[in-house]
Each structure stands twice: as structure tokens, then as C-alpha cells.
Design a protein around this motif. Sequence first.
Motif, PDB file in Angstrom:
ATOM      1  N   GLN A  46       0.997  -1.181   0.040  1.00 51.83           N
ATOM      2  CA  GLN A  46       0.083   0.025  -0.070  1.00 51.83           C
ATOM      3  C   GLN A  46       0.945   1.198   0.041  1.00 51.83           C
ATOM      4  O   GLN A  46       1.755   1.436   0.939  1.00 51.83           O
ATOM      5  CB  GLN A  46      -0.778  -0.016   1.235  1.00 51.83           C
ATOM      6  CG  GLN A  46      -1.796  -1.318   1.331  1.00 51.83           C
ATOM      7  CD  GLN A  46      -2.665  -1.195   2.702  1.00 51.83           C
ATOM      8  OE1 GLN A  46      -3.225  -0.078   2.793  1.00 51.83           O
ATOM      9  NE2 GLN A  46      -2.704  -2.193   3.288  1.00 51.83           N
ATOM     10  N   PHE A  81      -9.600   1.518  -2.076  1.00 52.73           N
ATOM     11  CA  PHE A  81      -8.370   2.138  -2.900  1.00 52.73           C
ATOM     12  C   PHE A  81      -8.724   2.828  -4.133  1.00 52.73           C
ATOM     13  O   PHE A  81      -9.728   2.181  -4.780  1.00 52.73           O
ATOM     14  CB  PHE A  81      -7.390   0.844  -3.175  1.00 52.73           C
ATOM     15  CG  PHE A  81      -7.070   0.095  -1.979  1.00 52.73           C
ATOM     16  CD1 PHE A  81      -6.133   0.321  -1.142  1.00 52.73           C
ATOM     17  CD2 PHE A  81      -7.693  -1.202  -1.803  1.00 52.73           C
ATOM     18  CE1 PHE A  81      -5.979  -0.259  -0.137  1.00 52.73           C
ATOM     19  CE2 PHE A  81      -7.300  -1.968  -0.635  1.00 52.73           C
ATOM     20  CZ  PHE A  81      -6.403  -1.498   0.257  1.00 52.73           C
ATOM     21  N   LEU A 120      -1.171  -1.189  -4.173  1.00 53.89           N
ATOM     22  CA  LEU A 120      -2.740  -0.362  -3.897  1.00 53.89           C
ATOM     23  C   LEU A 120      -2.392   0.975  -3.621  1.00 53.89           C
ATOM     24  O   LEU A 120      -1.460   1.270  -2.627  1.00 53.89           O
ATOM     25  CB  LEU A 120      -3.345  -1.160  -2.813  1.00 53.89           C
ATOM     26  CG  LEU A 120      -3.587  -2.802  -2.957  1.00 53.89           C
ATOM     27  CD1 LEU A 120      -4.064  -3.351  -1.684  1.00 53.89           C
ATOM     28  CD2 LEU A 120      -4.600  -3.051  -3.911  1.00 53.89           C
ATOM     29  N   PRO A 141      -4.125   3.978  -1.830  1.00 52.87           N
ATOM     30  CA  PRO A 141      -5.398   4.293  -0.823  1.00 52.87           C
ATOM     31  C   PRO A 141      -6.438   5.350  -1.467  1.00 52.87           C
ATOM     32  O   PRO A 141      -5.792   6.541  -2.209  1.00 52.87           O
ATOM     33  CB  PRO A 141      -4.712   4.832   0.274  1.00 52.87           C
ATOM     34  CG  PRO A 141      -3.493   3.992   0.352  1.00 52.87           C
ATOM     35  CD  PRO A 141      -3.005   4.105  -1.022  1.00 52.87           C
TER      36      PRO A 141
END
Length: 637
Positions: free
Chosen positions: A245, A286, A309, A311
Motif C-alpha cells: 500500500q 483504494f 494498492l 489508498p
Amino acid sequence: MHPPRRALLAALLLAATGGAHAVSVSSVEVKGLDDEMEENVRTSLSLVDAIGDELGWRRLGYMLRAADDETREALEPFGYYSPRIVVERVRNGERRVVLDTAATEGQDAADTAAATAAVVREADRDPGRARDDAQAPISVVITVEPGDPVRVRRADIAIIGDGHDDPYLSEEVDDFVPREGSVLHHPTYEASKARISRRLAERGYFDADFSARRVAVTRAEEAADIELVWTSGDRYDMGATRFTQAPHEVVDNSLLERLVYWEEGQYYHQGRLDRLRTSLNSLDYFSRVDITPRPGEAGDGRVPVDVTLTPAKRDVYSAGLSYGTDSGAGVRLGQERRYVNRRGHKALWQVDYAQNRKTLTLQYRIPAFRWLDGWYTASLQAADEQTDYIDTRRIEFVASRSGQYNRNLNLVASMHALRERWAYEYEADTDPTTPPVYRYATFTYPSLRATYVDLDDALFPRGGYSGSLLLRGGVEGAGSEASFAQFHARAHWYLGIGDSDRLILRGEYGRTETSALVDMPPSLRFYAGGDGSIRGYEWREVGPRVVDDDDDSFALGARHVFTASAEYEHYFRGGPWGIGAFVDTGSAYDGSPDLRTGVGVGLRWQTPVGPLRLDIARGLDDPDSPFTLHLNIGTSL
């Protein structure tokens, strides 16, 4: 050689040996082909690119000669290798043949040389005429007789290696086109070849490559032989799945890892990654999801998968104005928190505050992965509605578990606790000091909802169908004031017709089994009329009704409902603007249905969020209003 052709060739030769005059091509017309072949020919012709430019005769002569080869090459992808091509130039309405492939096929080199020499001598005797011809703009007409197409005589398509025994790849090989006896259509051939190569990669054969790739065309026999052989290599397995992330983590990666439903060492398949992508997108944590297999990093035949990913913003705010005939003017405000904590919980509040109808909704969701992709949801809704025919308040608590059973079917199991109070204005007396006579109902009941969607395009479907089914019921004495069972089904079917039209069929059926309908609160009854039901009638106009002292009638709600609709849409030149015509029918009823039918027309506009529909409709069976106007945006599923 024909005299007109000698005159033109003389002009060209004269220009090539010293003439410096310019000429322009005003237009190029291609005749004798269908739209697709004609477009490909025009794209290939250098003459088309030169329209409007001033050209020397040397350059124009080259382009006229090149038109033959350019046209032939443009037709070969469609399987036509031996066309007859006639090139003409037109000046002041006079047509002259520049090239006729059929006329020159029998001419040997000596004849051609003799004819050329004769044309040169003629040009020397009359150079002024050639010079005048060179200065005039011309148009070019290319007439093509495609002839017989080349057909596939033999097609040897195979996969050797581990992929040979893969049943899904065998289906792709069996479906390869063009088949033996079919026209050698190169775009179809390339699409089939690319599809098999793509399927090899999707199923984990990352080392696959061609061991033979050949298309041999025999023009004289109008035949083509295809040889395509892939060597698949070994099939890879699923390796580790690595989540990242960036620029920061918003939920625990351990939460996301529950979405990985396969085990390391199971065979690789792209469909596994596609399902993971769908699951991650549905979480709405996401703004971007990138899933990349890394076959170059494979160890022991296992391909690691990187999931990157980005966010999304944590909070989503909504605000807007509203107006309804019954509800009056209002304002809508709301906020959704996409992720409350690192465990991925979500929260939402929404207020719809209008003059006559007010609603407050609170919702909290917890991700649920152990059974199916979905959510545990707790929601509380309070509503207050005070119109000229009803005064009602209700509060409802719902606890539910949703799950995506497969790519088409979503299931929701819920438990409802409902408390409702209502009074009809027609039952009140004329004394304003007398309080309304309210009825109260408490119902606690379970429900099950199934939603099925199988459409080619969720925003603007031209094929497929969708539907929903709701089952709910309660038992008197077990949290409900009356025993009841309800069934409610809806369905849509979409059918594309041609490139610009589509047919939409819609149906609805609901049924209530109870011995105490009078105890059922308004929110648990069925209604008909209005948009999404029977256009041409007002909202909830169709069904059992009461009439007050002013001869105004109001819906009471019914045990059962049935509606059906047929709609035809036509879009101009494929969109985005179009028109529609429709007929709706149905009724809400207690005993036998008293059908009401409405017809109308509407304007359609394809937007990025679905079609916008503006309809005007007329009820055919004594509607309250002679015409109704309906505005809707998005696809009804």
C-alpha cells in the motif's frame, strides 16, 4: 495501346524529361468495394494523402502507378489476391483510363516497349497539348473487381508440450478461425492467433512460443495453407502474493490476504487474479489496484504476484438539493468514511430533509471474508412522512450479512426490527384540536435477497439480463403483530438490435400471504405507478385507494403487485443521443388485478454514469394527470 492512354502517358513522359508544370488532385473515388475494404484502400493510397496538394507530373505519375500495388495490398487482408483494378483520371468531365490490370495481363515486355516509344513520338509532335493537360486539376476514379477470394485449403493448428492436454486450450484450438474452406480473412486470423497466445499466458504457460508460423498463399489456385504450432513449455504454479500500500497503509495487509482464496503451489490462472482484483475494488479502500505476476522471478515453477494498492480518500462527502411532488423541497447531506480503522470497518450517515418527508440513516459495516466476499452490516433508519393523505413515522434496525456467491450472484441475509406509526388523513374529523387516530405496528422478521446480474455492459447493456428476488416473513407472537410471508421478484432483459437500437423488457411480481393485511404497516405493502413501475400514472397511483372529502384519492397499498414493460430505443448514429418509445402495464391489487396501461416516448442521452432518460407518458385508464414527466439516470438492474 489505346489513344487516350497514349496521350496521358505522353504527358507523363514529357513531364519526366523536362516539363516542370504542377497539377493537383481534387478527389479520389474508390468503387466496387464494401465499406470496410474501401476504407482500407483509401487509407493505403498515397493519392488520397495528396488531395489538394500541387504535384509535379513526375510525382503524380509515380502515385498513379503505385495505386495498383497499394490497392492490391489493401485487399489482401480480406482474402482477395487477384483483383481487377481500373484507374481513371477525370478532367472537365472527360474520363481517361490510366491503368487496367486485365487489359495489360496478356501484354509482353516487347509490346509494352513499342507502345511506349509510340506515345513518346506522339508527345513530341504535340507538346502544347500535353502541357495544357498537365496544368489542369484532375480527379481519380479507381474501380475494383475483387474477384474470387483465397480460401483456406489446409489449417494445421496445434500446441505441443504440457499445453497439449489442457482442455481449455484444446477448445481454443478447435475454435480457431478461419477454418478450412473459409475465406482467408487476415484480421480474423490474427485475432485467433493472439487469443491462443493470450490464453497460454493466462493459464500459466509463460514460456510458450511459436515453433512454426506460416501462411502460404497460392494465387493461381486461390488457396492458402496455414501452419501454426506453439510449444507451450511447462505450466507455472501460483507463488507468494505480496501486498504493498503506497504511499501509506490504511488497513492491515493481513485483512487483504484473506481475499487470496488459492494456496501456493496450485496451478496458475489469470482468472484467480481477476477475482482478487474484483474483490479489492469492491472494498472501496483504494483508488487504484495493480496486480502483476512476476514470471521472471519464479522459483521452483512458482510465480510470485505483486499487488500494489493506492489508498482512496478516507472520507466521501455528499450534498444536494431535492424536490418531489409529495415530499416538497429538500436538502440531502451525507458522509461515508471508507476506513474507520485498520481492520477496514466503514461508517456512513445520511440525512434527507424535505418539507414533508425526512429520513436519517446510520450504517456501520465490517468486512466479512471467511465465507464469501461481503459485509456484516448494522443500520438504523428513522423516517417521518407527513403529506396531505398520510402521517407516518417509522424506525427500523437491520442487521445483515452480504456475500458475493459468484461473479453474477450476490446474496444478503437480514434480520429486521420495525416499529411504525401511521394515520390516514381521510379518517380524521374536521376538528383541528382532535388528535389523529394512529395505528401502531411492530414487526421482527428475517429476509433473504438474491441479486443476479449477467450483462455485457453494466452502464449501457445491449445483451444479458438481471433480476432480484426478495423473501421475507414474520410470525405473530414471535416479534410480529401478524403472521405474513412475502415474495417479490424483478427482472430486466436487454437485447441489442443492429448497431444503434435495443429492446428492454421489464417485469415485476410481488405477493403477500397474510390474514391481517390491515395490521401490515404501509412500508410492508405493495404499490404501483410512477417511474420504474407504470409510467403515465403518478407515484403509487395504481392500486386500492380511498377518496377524501375533496374527492382526492390516495393509495393504501396492496397484497400483491404485477407490472410489465416493453421499451424500444434508437440512438442516432450509434449515440450518444437517442429516442425511446414504451408501453407499461400492471396493477397493485388485493383480489384480482385491475390493469392500468401507460404509453409514452422519451429522450435518451448516454452519459459516463449511464443513460439519462427523460420520458413523457400518458395513462390510458383514467389517470389523475393527463401526462406525467419522468426523469431518471443510470441503468436499472
